[in-house]
Design a protein around this motif. Structure first.
Motif, PDB file in Angstrom:
ATOM      1  N   THR A   1     -16.646  55.512 -61.683  1.00  0.00           N
ATOM      2  CA  THR A   1     -15.514  54.946 -62.399  1.00  0.00           C
ATOM      3  C   THR A   1     -14.251  55.150 -61.571  1.00  0.00           C
ATOM      4  OG1 THR A   1     -15.097  57.040 -63.564  1.00  0.00           O
ATOM      5  CG2 THR A   1     -16.614  55.485 -64.616  1.00  0.00           C
ATOM      6  N   GLY A   2     -13.127  54.659 -62.081  1.00  0.00           N
ATOM      7  CA  GLY A   2     -11.871  54.934 -61.405  1.00  0.00           C
ATOM      8  C   GLY A   2     -10.975  53.733 -61.280  1.00  0.00           C
ATOM      9  N   VAL A   3      -9.962  53.880 -60.442  1.00  0.00           N
ATOM     10  CA  VAL A   3      -8.979  52.819 -60.214  1.00  0.00           C
ATOM     11  C   VAL A   3      -9.060  52.370 -58.761  1.00  0.00           C
ATOM     12  CG1 VAL A   3      -7.419  53.590 -62.024  1.00  0.00           C
ATOM     13  CG2 VAL A   3      -7.208  54.548 -59.734  1.00  0.00           C
ATOM     14  N   GLY A   4      -8.660  51.104 -58.531  1.00  0.00           N
ATOM     15  CA  GLY A   4      -8.752  50.532 -57.201  1.00  0.00           C
ATOM     16  C   GLY A   4     -10.020  49.700 -57.059  1.00  0.00           C
ATOM     17  N   THR A   5     -10.226  49.125 -55.887  1.00  0.00           N
ATOM     18  CA  THR A   5     -11.395  48.268 -55.659  1.00  0.00           C
ATOM     19  C   THR A   5     -12.068  48.524 -54.311  1.00  0.00           C
ATOM     20  OG1 THR A   5      -9.954  46.555 -54.718  1.00  0.00           O
ATOM     21  CG2 THR A   5     -10.476  46.380 -57.079  1.00  0.00           C
ATOM     22  N   GLY A   6     -11.637  49.553 -53.602  1.00  0.00           N
ATOM     23  CA  GLY A   6     -12.113  49.695 -52.228  1.00  0.00           C
ATOM     24  C   GLY A   6     -12.894  50.941 -51.918  1.00  0.00           C
ATOM     25  N   ALA A   7     -13.411  51.645 -52.907  1.00  0.00           N
ATOM     26  CA  ALA A   7     -14.067  52.931 -52.653  1.00  0.00           C
ATOM     27  C   ALA A   7     -15.439  52.745 -52.015  1.00  0.00           C
ATOM     28  CB  ALA A   7     -14.202  53.717 -53.947  1.00  0.00           C
TER      29      ALA A   7
ATOM     30  N   GLU B   1     -20.511  61.837 -63.667  1.00  0.00           N
ATOM     31  CA  GLU B   1     -19.490  60.822 -63.437  1.00  0.00           C
ATOM     32  C   GLU B   1     -18.711  61.129 -62.165  1.00  0.00           C
ATOM     33  OE1 GLU B   1     -15.539  58.752 -65.538  1.00  0.00           O
ATOM     34  OE2 GLU B   1     -16.818  60.129 -66.687  1.00  0.00           O
ATOM     35  N   LEU B   2     -18.594  60.142 -61.294  1.00  0.00           N
ATOM     36  CA  LEU B   2     -17.818  60.237 -60.065  1.00  0.00           C
ATOM     37  C   LEU B   2     -16.590  59.351 -60.251  1.00  0.00           C
ATOM     38  CD1 LEU B   2     -20.849  59.724 -57.634  1.00  0.00           C
ATOM     39  CD2 LEU B   2     -20.044  61.866 -58.656  1.00  0.00           C
ATOM     40  N   HIS B   3     -15.426  59.972 -60.353  1.00  0.00           N
ATOM     41  CA  HIS B   3     -14.216  59.240 -60.708  1.00  0.00           C
ATOM     42  C   HIS B   3     -13.294  59.142 -59.494  1.00  0.00           C
ATOM     43  CE1 HIS B   3     -11.355  57.546 -63.558  1.00  0.00           C
ATOM     44  NE2 HIS B   3     -10.410  58.271 -62.967  1.00  0.00           N
ATOM     45  N   VAL B   4     -13.048  57.904 -59.077  1.00  0.00           N
ATOM     46  CA  VAL B   4     -12.264  57.638 -57.873  1.00  0.00           C
ATOM     47  C   VAL B   4     -10.808  57.390 -58.240  1.00  0.00           C
ATOM     48  CG1 VAL B   4     -12.024  56.145 -55.858  1.00  0.00           C
ATOM     49  CG2 VAL B   4     -14.301  56.583 -56.811  1.00  0.00           C
ATOM     50  N   LEU B   5      -9.907  58.091 -57.561  1.00  0.00           N
ATOM     51  CA  LEU B   5      -8.478  57.868 -57.722  1.00  0.00           C
ATOM     52  C   LEU B   5      -8.010  57.025 -56.539  1.00  0.00           C
ATOM     53  CD1 LEU B   5      -7.454  61.489 -58.781  1.00  0.00           C
ATOM     54  CD2 LEU B   5      -7.790  59.518 -60.272  1.00  0.00           C
ATOM     55  N   GLY B   6      -8.046  55.720 -56.706  1.00  0.00           N
ATOM     56  CA  GLY B   6      -7.781  54.816 -55.603  1.00  0.00           C
ATOM     57  C   GLY B   6      -6.378  54.274 -55.581  1.00  0.00           C
ATOM     58  N   ASP B   7      -6.263  53.014 -55.177  1.00  0.00           N
ATOM     59  CA  ASP B   7      -5.027  52.227 -55.104  1.00  0.00           C
ATOM     60  C   ASP B   7      -4.235  52.419 -53.810  1.00  0.00           C
ATOM     61  OD1 ASP B   7      -5.298  50.743 -57.344  1.00  0.00           O
ATOM     62  OD2 ASP B   7      -4.024  51.985 -58.604  1.00  0.00           O
ATOM     63  N   THR B   8      -4.269  53.627 -53.225  1.00  0.00           N
ATOM     64  CA  THR B   8      -3.518  53.818 -51.981  1.00  0.00           C
ATOM     65  C   THR B   8      -4.435  54.419 -50.922  1.00  0.00           C
ATOM     66  OG1 THR B   8      -2.783  56.012 -52.692  1.00  0.00           O
ATOM     67  CG2 THR B   8      -1.341  54.160 -53.194  1.00  0.00           C
TER      68      THR B   8
END
Length: 380
Positions: A284-290, A250-257
C-alpha cells in the motif's frame, strides 16, 4: 509357503500377524511414552488468504505439542519462562526496557518475556549475542512504542537502529518499533535511520509495526519469520542478507518524492542461502513508482506470492540498480499476485513468473526450517 533368510519356514498369514503385532506394540510404546508429534515443514501456505490462520494453527504448535520437533536448547528454554514487567508508571519490575534487559544474565538458558506496558519508551536498545531466548510482549489493545532518532551520520547505518537484536531465538509481539529521525531529503549527510536491526537467527515477529523512512528494517542475517506485521518506509526499507518469510504483512510505501524501493536484499552469489519470501502480503502507500526490489548486491533473491499490489508499485516492478550485468544473476520472482500493481505484462524481462512447482520451496515453513523453532506468540 516361503523361506526367510534364517531358514525358518512360515506361512504368509503367520508373517502378517507378526508384523501387525509388532506395529501394535510400537504404537503402544509411543502412546505410553507421550503423545506423538509430527513435524511437517512442507505443507504449503494455502492460496486462499482466508486459510492462512488455519494453516498457521495447524503447523505452528504450542511448546507442549511440538517438543519433539524443536531445537533441544529451545525446548529446554521454554519449560519455565520468566516474566519481567516494564511499566512507565513504576508499577512493574522496571520502568525502562533497558533496565529489564540488563537484569538478564549473559548466557541465559531460559525464556524471558519482557512484558512492556503501554506508552512510548524513548530508548536506544541493544540485545547482545550472549542473551538469547528473550521475548518483547505488549498488549494488542495498548501496544507500546520503542522509539529513538539515531541516524547513520551519528552511528553508522546498521547501528542507528532504535532496537538492535544480536541474540538468537528472539520474539516480539504487539510492539511498535520506530525511528523518529526526520525523513531524508537528499541534502543531509547520513540521514538514513534504521528502526530495527535483527542479526540473531531464529527470530519471530507477530503484529509488530516497524516504522521509518530510508532503511527502516535491517533484516540482517539468520532465519526469521514475520506474521501480521506492518513495515513502512521509502528507500530500501527492508534490506540485508537474512532468509526470511513474511506472511500476511503490510508493506506501506511513503512515496511522491524521489526513488522508492521496498527491498534491497543483499545476497552476493547464487549459492548463498538467503532471501526474502513475501506470502499473502499487501503493498500500500502513496505515489506510483515504488520498485519491489533493486539489485543492491549481485544476486538478490526476493519472491512475492499471493500478494496484493496497489497502484503504488512501478509497472516495471524491479530495478537493476544501474548495473545491467546483474540482470543475469538476480532472482526476482512473483506468483499469482493481484491488484493494479501486479500486471506481469509490464515487468522487466529479468523477473520470473513462477510455476506452482517453482514457488513451493518459498511458501512453507521449510523455507526457514520453521518447525525447529517457530512458536506462536505468548498469551499473557
Amino acid at each position: 509357503m516361503f523361506c526367510s533368510n534364517n531358514g525358518i519356514r512360515r506361512s504368509p498369514s503367520s508373517s502378517a500377524n507378526i508384523i501387525r503385532l509388532a506395529s501394535l506394540l510400537l504404537l503402544a510404546i509411543m502412546f505410553l511414552s507421550g503423545h506423538v508429534v509430527f513435524c511437517d515443514d512442507t505443507t504449503p501456505i494455502p492460496a486462499d488468504a482466508g486459510g492462512v490462520n488455519r494453516w498457521f494453527s495447524a503447523n505452528v504448535k504450542p511448546v507442549a505439542d511440538s517438543k519433539g520437533c524443536l531445537d533441544p536448547a529451545l525446548a529446554v528454554a521454554e519449560e519455565s519462562p520468566q516474566v519481567i514487567k516494564v511499566r512507565k508508571d513504576g508499577s512493574g519490575d522496571f520502568s525502562k526496557i533497558c533496565d529489564a534487559i540488563n537484569s538478564i544474565p549473559s548466557e541465559n538458558k531460559k525464556r524471558v518475556i519482557i512484558w512492556i506496558g503501554a506508552g512510548e519508551y524513548v530508548e536506544k536498545l541493544k540485545i547482545e549475542y550472549a542473551k538469547p531466548f528473550i521475548t518483547f510482549y505488549g498488549s494488542p489493545d495498548a501496544m507500546p512504542t520503542i522509539s529513538y532518532s539515531g541516524t547513520a551520520y551519528e552511528y553508522g547505518t546498521v547501528d542507528s537502529a532504535s532496537l538492535i537484536v544480536e541474540s538468537d531465538y528472539f520474539m516480539a509481539a504487539n510492539i511498535i518499533i520506530k525511528n523518529c529521525a526526520p525523513r531524508p531529503d537528499g541534502k543531509r549527510k547520513g540521514a538514513q535511520a534504521v528502526a530495527l536491526r535483527i542479526s540473531g537467527t531464529k527470530a519471530a515477529f507477530y503484529n509488530v509495526r516497524i516504522i521509518g523512512f530510508q532503511d527502516t528494517l535491517c533484516d540482517d542475517k539468520g532465519v526469521h519469520f514475520y506474521k501480521d506485521c506492518y513495515i513502512e518506509g521509502t528507500v530500501d526499507f527492508i534490506f540485508g542478507r537474512a532468509k526470511s518469510l513474511y506472511l500476511n504483512t503490510e508493506l506501506h510505501v511513503l512515496g511522491d518524492t524521489g526513488v522508492t524501493v521496498i527491498t534491497a536484499q543483499a545476497r552476493d552469489t547464487p549459492t548463498e542461502d538467503c532471501g526474502y519470501s513475501f506470502v499473502h502480503c499487501r503493498i500500500t502507500g502513496v505515489g506510483t513508482g515504488a520498485y519491489l526490489g533493486r539489485a543492491w548486491m549481485a544476486s538478490p533473491r526476493v519472491i512475492f506470492a499471493y500478494t496484493n499490489m496497489g497502484s503504488v508499485v512501478n509497472p516495471a516492478g524491479w530495478d537493476n540498480n544501474l548495473k545491467p550485468e546483474r540482470e543475469k544473476s538476480v532472482y526476482f520472482a512473483e506468483y499469482k499476485c493481484s491488484g493494479p500493481g501486479s500486471n506481469p505484462s509490464e515487468r522487466v524481462k529479468y523477473t520470473k513468473q513462477l510455476s506452482e512447482a517453482e514457488v513451493r520451496p518459498f511458501i512453507s515453513l521449510g523455507y526457514i526450517q520453521g518447525t525447529k523453532w517457530v512458536l506462536p506468540p505468548p498469551a499473557l
